[in-house]
Design a protein around this motif. Structure first.
Motif, PDB file in Angstrom:
ATOM      1  N   THR A   1       0.759  -1.500   0.120  1.00  0.00           N
ATOM      2  CA  THR A   1      -0.115   0.096  -0.048  1.00  0.00           C
ATOM      3  C   THR A   1       0.788   1.197   0.047  1.00  0.00           C
ATOM      4  OG1 THR A   1      -1.754  -1.090   1.254  1.00  0.00           O
ATOM      5  CG2 THR A   1      -1.878   1.380   1.133  1.00  0.00           C
ATOM      6  N   LYS A   2       0.679   2.324  -0.998  1.00  0.00           N
ATOM      7  CA  LYS A   2       1.318   3.506  -0.924  1.00  0.00           C
ATOM      8  C   LYS A   2      -0.020   4.452  -0.627  1.00  0.00           C
ATOM      9  CE  LYS A   2       5.305   2.164  -1.944  1.00  0.00           C
ATOM     10  NZ  LYS A   2       6.255   2.070  -0.586  1.00  0.00           N
ATOM     11  N   THR A   3       0.586   5.465   0.265  1.00  0.00           N
ATOM     12  CA  THR A   3      -0.235   6.686   0.851  1.00  0.00           C
ATOM     13  C   THR A   3       0.104   7.899   0.346  1.00  0.00           C
ATOM     14  OG1 THR A   3      -1.009   4.776   2.438  1.00  0.00           O
ATOM     15  CG2 THR A   3      -1.735   7.246   2.698  1.00  0.00           C
ATOM     16  N   VAL A   4      -0.659   9.027   0.004  1.00  0.00           N
ATOM     17  CA  VAL A   4      -0.536  10.152  -0.181  1.00  0.00           C
ATOM     18  C   VAL A   4      -1.177  10.937   0.628  1.00  0.00           C
ATOM     19  CG1 VAL A   4      -0.403  12.192  -1.598  1.00  0.00           C
ATOM     20  CG2 VAL A   4       0.737  10.204  -2.394  1.00  0.00           C
ATOM     21  N   SER A   5      -0.960  11.874   1.538  1.00  0.00           N
ATOM     22  CA  SER A   5      -1.948  12.546   2.360  1.00  0.00           C
ATOM     23  C   SER A   5      -1.655  14.318   1.768  1.00  0.00           C
ATOM     24  CB  SER A   5      -1.393  12.788   3.769  1.00  0.00           C
ATOM     25  OG  SER A   5      -0.107  13.062   3.913  1.00  0.00           O
ATOM     26  N   THR A   6      -2.673  14.729   1.711  1.00  0.00           N
ATOM     27  CA  THR A   6      -2.966  16.286   1.235  1.00  0.00           C
ATOM     28  C   THR A   6      -4.246  16.986   2.097  1.00  0.00           C
ATOM     29  OG1 THR A   6      -3.231  17.754  -0.581  1.00  0.00           O
ATOM     30  CG2 THR A   6      -4.702  16.048  -0.595  1.00  0.00           C
ATOM     31  N   GLY A   7      -4.040  18.193   1.982  1.00  0.00           N
ATOM     32  CA  GLY A   7      -5.000  18.919   2.487  1.00  0.00           C
ATOM     33  C   GLY A   7      -4.585  19.861   4.155  1.00  0.00           C
ATOM     34  N   TYR A   8      -5.569  20.216   4.653  1.00  0.00           N
ATOM     35  CA  TYR A   8      -5.468  21.241   5.765  1.00  0.00           C
ATOM     36  C   TYR A   8      -4.434  20.309   6.810  1.00  0.00           C
ATOM     37  CZ  TYR A   8      -7.064  23.176  10.383  1.00  0.00           C
ATOM     38  OH  TYR A   8      -7.099  23.630  11.526  1.00  0.00           O
ATOM     39  N   GLY A   9      -4.885  19.283   7.020  1.00  0.00           N
ATOM     40  CA  GLY A   9      -4.399  18.333   8.102  1.00  0.00           C
ATOM     41  C   GLY A   9      -3.446  17.304   7.704  1.00  0.00           C
TER      42      GLY A   9
ATOM     43  N   ILE B   1      -2.995  22.143  -3.927  1.00  0.00           N
ATOM     44  CA  ILE B   1      -2.811  22.553  -5.462  1.00  0.00           C
ATOM     45  C   ILE B   1      -2.485  21.363  -6.160  1.00  0.00           C
ATOM     46  CG2 ILE B   1      -2.091  24.038  -7.180  1.00  0.00           C
ATOM     47  CD1 ILE B   1      -3.909  25.463  -5.019  1.00  0.00           C
ATOM     48  N   THR B   2      -1.588  20.535  -6.043  1.00  0.00           N
ATOM     49  CA  THR B   2      -0.970  19.631  -7.038  1.00  0.00           C
ATOM     50  C   THR B   2      -1.970  18.551  -6.890  1.00  0.00           C
ATOM     51  OG1 THR B   2       1.492  20.247  -6.438  1.00  0.00           O
ATOM     52  CG2 THR B   2       0.694  17.966  -7.318  1.00  0.00           C
ATOM     53  N   CYS B   3      -2.697  18.105  -5.780  1.00  0.00           N
ATOM     54  CA  CYS B   3      -3.396  16.988  -5.651  1.00  0.00           C
ATOM     55  C   CYS B   3      -4.702  17.256  -6.340  1.00  0.00           C
ATOM     56  CB  CYS B   3      -3.727  16.697  -4.158  1.00  0.00           C
ATOM     57  SG  CYS B   3      -2.209  15.678  -3.535  1.00  0.00           S
ATOM     58  N   HIS B   4      -5.297  18.589  -6.218  1.00  0.00           N
ATOM     59  CA  HIS B   4      -6.560  18.949  -6.682  1.00  0.00           C
ATOM     60  C   HIS B   4      -6.298  19.050  -8.190  1.00  0.00           C
ATOM     61  CE1 HIS B   4      -8.260  19.894  -2.607  1.00  0.00           C
ATOM     62  NE2 HIS B   4      -9.285  19.753  -3.444  1.00  0.00           N
ATOM     63  N   ALA B   5      -5.408  19.511  -8.679  1.00  0.00           N
ATOM     64  CA  ALA B   5      -4.961  19.569  -9.905  1.00  0.00           C
ATOM     65  C   ALA B   5      -5.127  18.093 -10.800  1.00  0.00           C
ATOM     66  CB  ALA B   5      -3.852  20.152 -10.318  1.00  0.00           C
ATOM     67  N   ARG B   6      -4.415  17.359 -10.142  1.00  0.00           N
ATOM     68  CA  ARG B   6      -4.466  16.125 -10.556  1.00  0.00           C
ATOM     69  C   ARG B   6      -5.774  15.169 -10.464  1.00  0.00           C
ATOM     70  NH1 ARG B   6      -4.618  12.539 -13.210  1.00  0.00           N
ATOM     71  NH2 ARG B   6      -3.430  10.566 -13.733  1.00  0.00           N
ATOM     72  N   GLY B   7      -6.481  15.551  -9.502  1.00  0.00           N
ATOM     73  CA  GLY B   7      -7.731  14.891  -9.390  1.00  0.00           C
ATOM     74  C   GLY B   7      -8.762  15.519 -10.527  1.00  0.00           C
ATOM     75  N   GLY B   8      -8.612  16.868 -10.564  1.00  0.00           N
ATOM     76  CA  GLY B   8      -9.512  17.571 -11.473  1.00  0.00           C
ATOM     77  C   GLY B   8      -9.413  17.206 -13.053  1.00  0.00           C
ATOM     78  N   ARG B   9      -7.825  16.935 -13.193  1.00  0.00           N
ATOM     79  CA  ARG B   9      -7.554  16.327 -14.506  1.00  0.00           C
ATOM     80  C   ARG B   9      -8.196  15.232 -15.037  1.00  0.00           C
ATOM     81  NH1 ARG B   9      -1.538  15.280 -14.638  1.00  0.00           N
ATOM     82  NH2 ARG B   9      -2.170  14.060 -16.521  1.00  0.00           N
ATOM     83  N   GLU B  10      -8.364  14.237 -13.858  1.00  0.00           N
ATOM     84  CA  GLU B  10      -9.018  12.934 -14.202  1.00  0.00           C
ATOM     85  C   GLU B  10     -10.493  13.180 -14.171  1.00  0.00           C
ATOM     86  OE1 GLU B  10      -8.241   8.750 -14.114  1.00  0.00           O
ATOM     87  OE2 GLU B  10      -7.058  10.367 -14.185  1.00  0.00           O
TER      88      GLU B  10
ATOM     89  N   GLY C   1      -6.564  12.819  -6.587  1.00  0.00           N
ATOM     90  CA  GLY C   1      -5.423  13.347  -7.074  1.00  0.00           C
ATOM     91  C   GLY C   1      -4.338  12.507  -6.250  1.00  0.00           C
ATOM     92  N   ALA C   2      -4.519  12.667  -4.830  1.00  0.00           N
ATOM     93  CA  ALA C   2      -3.226  12.060  -4.077  1.00  0.00           C
ATOM     94  C   ALA C   2      -3.322  10.660  -4.308  1.00  0.00           C
ATOM     95  CB  ALA C   2      -3.950  12.283  -2.552  1.00  0.00           C
ATOM     96  N   ALA C   3      -4.467   9.866  -4.528  1.00  0.00           N
ATOM     97  CA  ALA C   3      -4.381   8.422  -4.759  1.00  0.00           C
ATOM     98  C   ALA C   3      -3.601   8.069  -6.237  1.00  0.00           C
ATOM     99  CB  ALA C   3      -5.753   7.772  -4.925  1.00  0.00           C
ATOM    100  N   LEU C   4      -4.015   8.934  -7.239  1.00  0.00           N
ATOM    101  CA  LEU C   4      -3.202   8.963  -8.564  1.00  0.00           C
ATOM    102  C   LEU C   4      -1.916   9.126  -8.740  1.00  0.00           C
ATOM    103  CD1 LEU C   4      -6.220  10.566 -10.591  1.00  0.00           C
ATOM    104  CD2 LEU C   4      -5.600   8.210 -10.741  1.00  0.00           C
TER     105      LEU C   4
END
Length: 260
Positions: A56-64, A78-87, A243-246
């Motif tokens: 399992t590989k995990t990426v965390s993002t956001g306020y916390g 910004i990076t994670c939302h951009a990647r998720g938005g692209r998807e 986006g973080a999962a991707l």
């Protein structure tokens, strides 16, 4: 391999798991991001994913995001939302994310973040403002929007949440219709988000993400104020976590040992 994206927001925490065991869920962040992180870890384990295992590989993002002490990578919103938005919308798009604490506008060109803008520290153009006003009117957030659709906008001009709440209290004291007050509240938030958007050149392919992303009424009002269509997204609140999962998957693939 399982790839997990965790977006710890100020109001809600979103989780997306990709791989053989794919699912998503949301939990209230509550007062402690650390406690929420442990709840997420337990929920993932119940669903068959051990975040401490090698598969399992995990990426965390956001306020916390710093509270997720078991994540393999910590990546900016910004990076994670951009990647998720692209998807969700493709490699050329604009993403308007209305969160609990802040609002972001991200311009993606050819799959890369070209520009972005975040609101000022005041929460008057965010979901938190809507929650506060819904509580003041004694209704749920969903009921607030249903009332707003039936009302006539009463102007709420204050840029500060505290002063804006005072305006609402004055309207209540004057005996104004709750529907009209609700319409004013929603219009006020849409206006502030639109002002932020006007600082950037949005593409015609513009989507709404965040907690309001599925709300067609808010999307319609925002589209009118911006002057071109904004598309609602059914699972837009998960954009950051997606986006973080991707990105977890992409980083794992990049770092994987090459076959000789």
């Amino acid at each position: 391999m399982n790839y997990v994206g965790i977006d710890i927001g100020s109001t809600a925490s979103k989780v997306v798991a990709r791989g053989p065991n794919a699912f998503h869920f949301v939990l209230p962040t509550g007062w402690s991001s650390k406690e929420t992180t442990m709840s997420i870890k337990d929920t993932l384990l119940e669903k068959g994913i051990d975040v401490l295992s090698d598969d399992t590989k995990t990426v965390s993002t956001g306020y916390g995001r710093a509270a997720v002490d078991f994540s393999d990578y910590t990546i900016t919103e910004i990076t994670c939302h951009a990647r998720g938005g692209r998807e969700l919308a493709g490699d050329n798009c604009s993403i308007i994310d209305v969160g609990g604490q802040d609002t972001k506008v991200i311009i993606v060109v050819n799959g890369t973040v070209q520009d972005f803008q975040m609101n000022d520290k005041c929460s008057a153009g965010t979901g938190k403002f809507l929650e506060i006003m819904a509580n003041r009117l004694g209704v749920t957030l969903q009921e607030l929007f249903e009332m707003a659709e039936k009302g006539t906008v009463l102007p709420i001009s204050s840029l500060c949440t505290v002063f804006a709440e005072s305006e609402v209290i004055n309207y209540i004291g004057e005996g104004r219709n709750r529907e009209d007050i609700a319409a004013g509240v929603v219009d006020s938030v849409a206006s502030k988000v639109a002002q932020l958007c006007q600082r950037k050149v949005l593409s015609q392919n513009t989507i709404l993400t965040g907690g309001l992303s599925h709300n067609e009424y808010f999307t319609k009002i925002l589209s009118q104020k911006i002057g071109h269509p904004v598309a609602s997204t059914a699972n837009g609140r998960y954009a950051g976590a997606l986006g973080a999962a991707l990105l977890a998957e992409e980083k794992a693939s990049k770092n994987a040992p090459q076959k000789v």
